[in-house]
Design an enzyme around this catalytic site. Structure first.
Site, PDB file in Angstrom:
ATOM      1  N   ASP A 187     -87.068 -89.064 -95.083  1.00 20.49           N
ATOM      2  CA  ASP A 187     -86.176 -89.994 -95.135  1.00 20.49           C
ATOM      3  C   ASP A 187     -85.862 -90.594 -93.842  1.00 20.49           C
ATOM      4  OD1 ASP A 187     -86.101 -89.731 -97.892  1.00 20.49           O
ATOM      5  OD2 ASP A 187     -84.860 -88.174 -97.737  1.00 20.49           O
TER       6      ASP A 187
ATOM      7  N   ASP B 244     -61.936 -94.243 -96.297  1.00 21.29           N
ATOM      8  CA  ASP B 244     -62.387 -94.318 -94.981  1.00 21.29           C
ATOM      9  C   ASP B 244     -63.474 -93.348 -94.764  1.00 21.29           C
ATOM     10  OD1 ASP B 244     -62.848 -94.223 -92.337  1.00 21.29           O
ATOM     11  OD2 ASP B 244     -60.904 -94.168 -91.525  1.00 21.29           O
TER      12      ASP B 244
ATOM     13  N   LEU C  68     -65.408 -91.785 -92.833  1.00 22.58           N
ATOM     14  CA  LEU C  68     -65.448 -90.859 -91.948  1.00 22.58           C
ATOM     15  C   LEU C  68     -64.499 -91.286 -90.580  1.00 22.58           C
ATOM     16  CD1 LEU C  68     -66.967 -88.271 -92.034  1.00 22.58           C
ATOM     17  CD2 LEU C  68     -68.776 -89.181 -90.480  1.00 22.58           C
ATOM     18  N   ASP C  69     -63.072 -90.793 -90.672  1.00 20.28           N
ATOM     19  CA  ASP C  69     -62.397 -91.157 -89.622  1.00 20.28           C
ATOM     20  C   ASP C  69     -62.681 -90.343 -88.441  1.00 20.28           C
ATOM     21  OD1 ASP C  69     -59.837 -92.446 -88.607  1.00 20.28           O
ATOM     22  OD2 ASP C  69     -58.912 -90.600 -89.166  1.00 20.28           O
TER      23      ASP C  69
ATOM     24  N   ASP D  84     -71.419 -91.645 -90.428  1.00 20.55           N
ATOM     25  CA  ASP D  84     -70.527 -92.455 -90.870  1.00 20.55           C
ATOM     26  C   ASP D  84     -71.276 -93.367 -92.383  1.00 20.55           C
ATOM     27  OD1 ASP D  84     -71.514 -94.001 -88.940  1.00 20.55           O
ATOM     28  OD2 ASP D  84     -69.666 -94.472 -88.063  1.00 20.55           O
TER      29      ASP D  84
ATOM     30  N   GLU E 145     -56.008 -96.151 -93.456  1.00 19.74           N
ATOM     31  CA  GLU E 145     -55.765 -94.896 -92.700  1.00 19.74           C
ATOM     32  C   GLU E 145     -54.243 -94.857 -92.958  1.00 19.74           C
ATOM     33  OE1 GLU E 145     -58.426 -94.830 -88.783  1.00 19.74           O
ATOM     34  OE2 GLU E 145     -57.373 -96.576 -88.972  1.00 19.74           O
TER      35      GLU E 145
ATOM     36  N   GLU F  80     -63.765 -98.569 -95.423  1.00 16.21           N
ATOM     37  CA  GLU F  80     -63.465 -99.271 -94.215  1.00 16.21           C
ATOM     38  C   GLU F  80     -64.809 -99.659 -93.427  1.00 16.21           C
ATOM     39  OE1 GLU F  80     -62.848 -98.603 -89.879  1.00 16.21           O
ATOM     40  OE2 GLU F  80     -63.832 -96.884 -90.997  1.00 16.21           O
ATOM     41  N   GLU F  81     -65.964 -99.072 -93.908  1.00 16.55           N
ATOM     42  CA  GLU F  81     -67.225 -99.464 -93.413  1.00 16.55           C
ATOM     43  C   GLU F  81     -67.726-100.638 -93.896  1.00 16.55           C
ATOM     44  OE1 GLU F  81     -69.480 -97.769 -91.162  1.00 16.55           O
ATOM     45  OE2 GLU F  81     -67.712 -96.603 -90.650  1.00 16.55           O
TER      46      GLU F  81
HETATM   47  P1  AFP Z   1     -63.103 -94.113 -84.560  1.00 18.80           P
HETATM   48  O1  AFP Z   1     -63.421 -93.939 -85.972  1.00 18.80           O
HETATM   49  O2  AFP Z   1     -63.698 -95.137 -83.815  1.00 18.80           O
HETATM   50  O3  AFP Z   1     -63.442 -92.892 -83.526  1.00 18.80           O
HETATM   51  O4  AFP Z   1     -61.532 -94.318 -84.427  1.00 18.80           O
HETATM   52  C1  AFP Z   1     -60.554 -93.562 -84.541  1.00 18.80           C
HETATM   53  C2  AFP Z   1     -59.385 -94.038 -84.865  1.00 18.80           C
HETATM   54  O5  AFP Z   1     -59.410 -95.230 -85.787  1.00 18.80           O
HETATM   55  C3  AFP Z   1     -58.253 -93.044 -85.453  1.00 18.80           C
HETATM   56  O6  AFP Z   1     -58.719 -92.203 -86.170  1.00 18.80           O
HETATM   57  C4  AFP Z   1     -57.703 -92.562 -84.250  1.00 18.80           C
HETATM   58  O7  AFP Z   1     -56.102 -92.123 -84.194  1.00 18.80           O
HETATM   59  C5  AFP Z   1     -57.683 -93.662 -83.186  1.00 18.80           C
HETATM   60  O8  AFP Z   1     -58.811 -94.528 -83.586  1.00 18.80           O
HETATM   61  C6  AFP Z   1     -57.629 -93.522 -81.769  1.00 18.80           C
HETATM   62  O9  AFP Z   1     -57.796 -94.494 -80.983  1.00 18.80           O
HETATM   63  P2  AFP Z   1     -57.547 -94.478 -79.438  1.00 18.80           P
HETATM   64  O10 AFP Z   1     -59.022 -93.934 -78.768  1.00 18.80           O
HETATM   65  O11 AFP Z   1     -57.402 -95.857 -78.918  1.00 18.80           O
HETATM   66  O12 AFP Z   1     -56.496 -93.405 -79.109  1.00 18.80           O
END
Ligand code: AFP
Length: 334
Positions: free
Chosen positions: A66, A117, A119-120, A72, A281, A95-96
């Site tokens: 695969d 979301d 994978l935050d 994510d 979020e 979110e994606e």
């Molecule tokens: P990613 O999913 O792109 O890593 O972003 C994570 C996020 O949305 C959130 O989870 C964090 O609190 C925030 O970004 C961090 O953002 P900064 O890098 O600007 O501090």
């Protein structure tokens, strides 16, 4: 007799909660169960993130042939597929994905709406830093069969359940259905989430502030003065506070839930609405924080009272224990 708390699986806990509410239909339990299955699948991949890169470095295909997907994307598809068949949901939004996600034609449409979301904090994956999946459940408001955008654009106060799964030093599922906040830790040896924290409450006063201080050159003076205050010394009020910042919102919020203090991603001169997304979020995490006795605002109003105008809109956010949130208010609205 053994300590039954140790044997309290998520399944059993949901079952017992359902019995306390005779009008319960079991739909929530089914939804949360399906989410926990998705969480286990995501955990499995997250826990071998580095290996996936090694295996993918030659021809981008795994051992079964695969194509290897970014984590994510994998989490996004896994949650959708774990949730699409049950007949309890009428629509989803992730979110994606830019638009709402319809339930496949072959499955029944239900009474609930799921926003997630997948994978935050995904930019933290390569560094093996905490990441998480976040979810919100609403009751549908549109008539008809298929769910619509209006079902997804409800105020956070309308959430009937919310929570997240953190893939950290252990994997923890936190959820609330509006009756307190409960935490379950995944035991991979038995493949179950086991009750680890019942009725979590956020400390009224903490010792930690959490903010991307690298952006302080863009902050307005009120935010700067508040953070300067937290950092200045005064033994009687327990200052200076310590700084902790993971850069994964769900990780920073989870630590704030357990240890207290304040987490903020304010608006600033570059991004007046901050960076974090209201629907995916801020709403679910604010629901958890409020249920645990804390507060969450955008600096002007309660996050849960904001009417979303679009799926991916951003909002400034400040969340934490009561004492720090009252203090913040004094700085923002002197
Ligand atoms: P990613 O999913 O792109 O890593 O972003 C994570 C996020 O949305 C959130 O989870 C964090 O609190 C925030 O970004 C961090 O953002 P900064 O890098 O600007 O501090």
């Amino acid at each position: 007799m053994p300590d039954t708390k140790k044997l309290m699986t998520l399944e059993r806990y949901l079952h017992e909660q359902e019995h306390l509410h005779p009008s319960a239909t079991g739909e929530f339990s089914a939804l949360l169960h399906d989410l926990s299955v998705a969480a286990k699948l995501v955990w499995r991949e997250v826990s071998k993130a580095g290996l996936i890169n090694i295996m993918g470095s030659t021809n981008r295909r795994n051992i079964s042939g695969d194509l290897i997907k970014k984590l994510d994307e994998f989490a996004d598809e896994t949650i959708y597929r774990a949730m699409d068949y049950s007949g309890h949901l009428c629509v989803m939004a992730s979110e994606e994905n830019e638009d709402i996600l319809h339930i496949p034609e072959e499955y029944r449409s239900g009474n609930y709406v799921l926003l997630y979301d997948p994978l935050d904090g995904s930019s933290n994956i390569e560094a093996n830093v905490t990441i998480g999946s976040i979810f919100s459940i609403y009751k549908r408001i549109s008539p008809g069969d298929k769910g619509t955008l209006s079902d997804c654009l409800q105020k956070g106060v309308k959430q009937v359940a919310a929570g997240y799964i953190i893939y950290g030093s252990s994997t923890v599922l936190i959820y609330s259905t509006g009756n307190g906040v409960h935490g379950f830790t995944y035991d991979p040896s038995v493949g179950e989430f086991l009750l680890s924290n019942e009725h979590i409450t956020i400390p009224g006063k903490g010792t930690i502030y959490s903010i991307n201080e690298g952006r302080s050159c863009y902050w307005d003076d009120k935010v700067r003065h508040f953070i300067d205050y937290l950092k200045s010394e005064d033994e009687t009020t327990g200052r200076p506070y310590s700084l902790r910042y993971i850069g994964t919102m769900v990780g920073d919020a989870h630590r704030t839930l357990l240890y207290g203090g304040i987490f903020a991603y304010p608006g600033d001169s570059k991004n007046p609405n901050g960076k974090l997304r209201l629907c995916y979020e801020c709403n679910p995490v604010s629901f958890i924080i409020e249920q645990a006795g804390g507060m969450a605002t955008d600096g002007e109003q309660r996050i849960l009272d904001i009417q979303p105008a679009s799926l991916h809109e951003h909002t400034p956010i400040f969340l934490g224990g009561k004492e720090e949130m009252k203090l913040l208010e004094r700085f923002l609205h002197p």
